[in-house]
Design an enzyme around this catalytic site. Sequence first.
Site, PDB file in Angstrom:
ATOM      1  N   HIS A   1      42.838  40.434  28.260  1.00  0.00           N
ATOM      2  CA  HIS A   1      42.215  41.199  29.349  1.00  0.00           C
ATOM      3  C   HIS A   1      43.041  42.451  29.650  1.00  0.00           C
ATOM      4  O   HIS A   1      44.239  42.350  29.904  1.00  0.00           O
ATOM      5  CB  HIS A   1      42.117  40.349  30.616  1.00  0.00           C
ATOM      6  CG  HIS A   1      41.050  39.293  30.545  1.00  0.00           C
ATOM      7  ND1 HIS A   1      40.613  38.599  31.645  1.00  0.00           N
ATOM      8  CD2 HIS A   1      40.321  38.840  29.500  1.00  0.00           C
ATOM      9  CE1 HIS A   1      39.662  37.747  31.282  1.00  0.00           C
ATOM     10  NE2 HIS A   1      39.475  37.872  29.982  1.00  0.00           N
TER      11      HIS A   1
ATOM     12  N   TYR B   1      39.105  39.038  41.844  1.00  0.00           N
ATOM     13  CA  TYR B   1      39.804  38.613  43.063  1.00  0.00           C
ATOM     14  C   TYR B   1      38.992  39.136  44.244  1.00  0.00           C
ATOM     15  O   TYR B   1      38.750  40.339  44.353  1.00  0.00           O
ATOM     16  CB  TYR B   1      41.214  39.187  43.102  1.00  0.00           C
ATOM     17  CG  TYR B   1      42.164  38.535  42.099  1.00  0.00           C
ATOM     18  CD1 TYR B   1      42.978  37.478  42.474  1.00  0.00           C
ATOM     19  CD2 TYR B   1      42.234  38.986  40.781  1.00  0.00           C
ATOM     20  CE1 TYR B   1      43.852  36.873  41.565  1.00  0.00           C
ATOM     21  CE2 TYR B   1      43.100  38.378  39.865  1.00  0.00           C
ATOM     22  CZ  TYR B   1      43.902  37.320  40.268  1.00  0.00           C
ATOM     23  OH  TYR B   1      44.759  36.730  39.357  1.00  0.00           O
TER      24      TYR B   1
ATOM     25  N   PRO C   1      49.552  30.961  44.023  1.00  0.00           N
ATOM     26  CA  PRO C   1      48.946  31.260  42.715  1.00  0.00           C
ATOM     27  C   PRO C   1      48.291  32.637  42.585  1.00  0.00           C
ATOM     28  O   PRO C   1      47.922  33.012  41.475  1.00  0.00           O
ATOM     29  CB  PRO C   1      47.897  30.150  42.556  1.00  0.00           C
ATOM     30  CG  PRO C   1      47.580  29.721  43.951  1.00  0.00           C
ATOM     31  CD  PRO C   1      48.831  29.912  44.752  1.00  0.00           C
TER      32      PRO C   1
ATOM     33  N   LYS D   1      51.723  33.927  38.610  1.00  0.00           N
ATOM     34  CA  LYS D   1      53.071  34.194  38.092  1.00  0.00           C
ATOM     35  C   LYS D   1      53.853  32.931  37.727  1.00  0.00           C
ATOM     36  O   LYS D   1      54.890  33.011  37.051  1.00  0.00           O
ATOM     37  CB  LYS D   1      53.887  34.994  39.129  1.00  0.00           C
ATOM     38  CG  LYS D   1      53.401  36.408  39.315  1.00  0.00           C
ATOM     39  CD  LYS D   1      53.641  37.225  38.076  1.00  0.00           C
ATOM     40  CE  LYS D   1      52.945  38.560  38.107  1.00  0.00           C
ATOM     41  NZ  LYS D   1      52.558  39.045  36.791  1.00  0.00           N
TER      42      LYS D   1
ATOM     43  N   TYR E   1      51.090  42.968  38.064  1.00  0.00           N
ATOM     44  CA  TYR E   1      50.227  41.942  37.453  1.00  0.00           C
ATOM     45  C   TYR E   1      50.614  41.697  35.992  1.00  0.00           C
ATOM     46  O   TYR E   1      50.680  40.554  35.546  1.00  0.00           O
ATOM     47  CB  TYR E   1      48.757  42.367  37.567  1.00  0.00           C
ATOM     48  CG  TYR E   1      47.808  41.198  37.416  1.00  0.00           C
ATOM     49  CD1 TYR E   1      47.393  40.461  38.516  1.00  0.00           C
ATOM     50  CD2 TYR E   1      47.345  40.816  36.161  1.00  0.00           C
ATOM     51  CE1 TYR E   1      46.551  39.373  38.384  1.00  0.00           C
ATOM     52  CE2 TYR E   1      46.500  39.728  36.007  1.00  0.00           C
ATOM     53  CZ  TYR E   1      46.102  39.016  37.124  1.00  0.00           C
ATOM     54  OH  TYR E   1      45.272  37.932  36.987  1.00  0.00           O
TER      55      TYR E   1
END
Length: 403
Positions: free
Chosen positions: A72, A201, A293, A297, A385
């Site tokens: 991704h 998200y 979560p 990570k 990220y």
Amino acid sequence: MRTQVAIVGAGPSGLLLGQLLHLAGIEAVVLERHTGEYVLGRIRAGVLEQVCVDLLDAAGVGARMHREGLVHGGIEMLVAGRRHRIDMHRLTGGKNVTVYGQTELTRDLMEARSATGLTTLYEAADVSVHDFDGATPQVRYRHGGREHRLDCDFIAGCDGFHGVCRASVPRGAIAEYEKVYPFGWLGLLADTPPVSDELIYVNSPRGFALCSMRSRTRSRYYLQVPLTDKVEAWSDDAFWHELRARLDDAGRARLATGASLEKSIAPLRSFVAEPLRFGRLFLAGDAGHIVPPTGAKGLNLAATDVKYLANALIEFYRERSEAGIDHYSARCLRRIWRAERFSWWFTSLMHRFPENGPIGEKFQHAELDYLLHSEAGQRTIAENYVGLPLDFGEAASAHGSAG
Ligand code: APR
Ligand code: PHB
């Protein structure tokens, strides 16, 4: 019995450490309280940073991940009913993440271990760790109805948040930093095609939601729920109904629902133990730290702890140098605190916190408005990220920072 490194816990941390040590010719025994099937039954996040992918390759367990994992280059954020794509690939100069379930990764590590005939003692009961403040540590346990003693040079505590290793360190020798969040995540796994090609998200007035996946045919979704909720009270229908309500029209139109394969509620916690080394006992992975979560990570931090620990032990055996083991804790903690901060911040940004009042919600939306409409803001999300390079600590130390 005697070995060089006794590893407590056969989760991803313990198994990866066993594999890296094996490749370097260092002997290890892995002791696990549960059965292999039990370990594989735990459903956890599976978003791998490039550093983690490279590590799994170096450990010789990357083949299936490359075949089946999904690469991704971005994530979507759905805020106040509008989608925003964070183009991580562009914003970080070409970095991606790989979506590959932690269960699959654990299975790959288990298979690599048994293919080389290495010992993992499953169902090892009453594991206890001793004399790690001297040169001859031992691990005692019960297995097959008998008491056993394993003498070793080092003990690796890879036994997760509730493990025995951290709990065996004298209280005064450890500082613990902890924050428990006032909500949990209700997760549902289903054999339905994911609602989107990338993770979404969601910050909705009804609470956070996350649309994730395990493959092109298996989805993983989460909803922010009160800690008082019981999973039994959430039917599949109720879950899908609530997820729909938190999505946008495009999401609702594409959402494919089906029977759940698994459903559970997990609390959210930030936790760090300092230091991560006590004489000849080392903590790695969830034994030393937990992140909420949001941002996935946990596994990535576990993998880099293990890499640093393997390097330190290899240096000890090959060069008789203790420099690596002396530096282990500080080296890990720099990286851990960076990921802890990001995970806490991303959680704060995306969830509902009624206790912060209406002004808290306004601040949150103003921050999101800034971040999502600024190149610098988007890059902040993207860089965190995709994660830090492995030598992050070294580069920072070389410039004179503490660590
Ligand atoms: N004796 C033997 N084994 C134990 C003991 C004990 N006393 N206590 C715990 N264990 C085992 C657990 O049964 C578990 O299989 O240690 C293992 C720890 O595994 P994990 O909890 O998966 O921790 P870790 O390997 O560090 O993996 C970190 O898991 O929770 C996620 O986000 C986290 O992705 C990260 C990853
Ligand atoms: C998951 O797929 O389980 C997952 C993905 C991303 C997260 C957390 C969990 O941030």
